[in-house]
Design a protein around this motif. Structure first.
Motif: not given
Ligand SMILES: CSC[C@H]1O[C@H](OP(=O)(O)O)[C@H](O)[C@@H]1O
Ligand SMILES: Nc1ncnc2[nH]cnc12
Length: 292
Positions: A242-261
């Motif tokens: 279910q998660l795989c079906k619904a997850l946005p295909r474009e990665h949105s910037p993480c609001p807490i900056g995990s992806d820019r740590a």
């Protein structure tokens, strides 16, 4: 724009991920040593998924023997942007009965015999870990749990113990006094390393037992855990699909900056950095090291 690639680390009882199309096991080398296994790579609809069994197929690695650095490095090399960690846990609260899924958002790290950082002598970094899980990913998992009607609690503290023995009664009582919700042996340093690798991380903790504190339940044992795990496996797989079906295909910037740590985390001056360590950091920290 970054395409979402979902990583899934399967814990005890979860050694494969049915439902993947074009699936193949792929060996990925890491400069950090041997990962737990090859990764199972495939698609769910148009989402690329990379699955790794944390203990290896056949459950070959004990929690202290897992090479967490290699596992996270491999995920990074595969381009994983978002990582869901699925784990069996003991409950430290009456209301979290076996079968409940806890979407943990905090950890207390009591492990002591593991490599906990990619960084160190020759390239020192300090990432922020106040909020170790990534809110957009947890929200997506919670939505999937609601859609699948899975009993779950959003938010909770996971006590990571070294193991491999289960906790003693006095320890179990202590962790309850600390307000912890669940106990396991593997999410640390996994979550810390994911943050260093700038991968958004979230944990699904599947309650299998009441650890050792509950007067109405005997001390925890593997046979009971495995029985509950088997009962939970379909639910876990339903949740993940279910998660795989619904997850946005474009990665949105993480609001807490995990992806820019790592934007401001590396403190070692460029001229003082160890080239050998920098070479090992090519995947984990390439984004920032190649920019400076
Ligand atoms: C099989 S019981 C103990 C074992 O289960 C949990 O593993 P995982 O987190 O990978 O699901 C626990 O942490 C222990 O490793
Ligand atoms: N009670 C427990 N303690 C540690 N790890 C676990 N994994 C599943 N149940 C557990």
């Amino acid at each position: 724009m970054t395409r979402t690639i979902l990583g899934i680390i399967g814990g005890s009882g979860i050694y494969d991920l049915p439902g993947l199309s074009h699936a193949e096991w792929q060996e990925v080398e890491s400069p950090w040593g041997e990962p737990s296994d090859a990764v199972r790579v495939g698609m769910i609809d148009d989402l690329q998924v990379v699955f790794l069994p944390r203990h290896g197929r056949g459950h070959r690695y004990a929690p202290s023997d897992i090479n967490y650095r290699a596992n996270i490095d491999v995920m990074k090399r595969m381009g994983v942007t978002d990582l869901v960690s699925v784990s069996a846990v003991g409950s430290l609260k009456e209301e979290l009965s076996p079968g409940t899924f806890v979407l943990v958002d905090q950890f207390i790290d009591r492990t002591f015999a593991r490599e906990k950082s990619f960084f160190g002598k020759g390239c020192v970094a300090h990432v922020s870990l106040a909020h170790p899980v990534s809110p957009l990913l947890v929200e997506a998992i919670a939505a999937a749990a609601r859609a699948q009607d899975i009993p779950h609690k959003q938010g909770g503290t996971y006590l990571a113990m070294e193991g491999p023995q289960f906790s003693m009664l006095a320890e179990s009582h202590l962790y309850r006094q600390w307000g912890c919700d669940v106990i396991g042996m593997t999410n640390m340093p996994e979550a810390k390393l994911a943050r260093e690798a700038e991968i958004c991380y979230a944990g699904v903790a599947m309650v299998t037992d009441y650890d050792s504190w509950h007067e109405d339940h005997g001390a925890v044992d593997v046979a009971t855990i495995v029985k509950t795990l088997h009962a939970n496996r379909d639910k876990a797989q339903g949740l993940l699909l279910q998660l795989c079906k619904a997850l946005p295909r474009e990665h949105s910037p993480c609001p807490i900056g995990s992806d820019r740590a790592l934007d401001f985390a590396i403190i070692t001056a460029p001229e003082a950095r160890d080239p050998a360590l920098l070479a090992r950091l090519d995947a984990v920290a390439g984004r920032v090291l190649n920019a400076s």
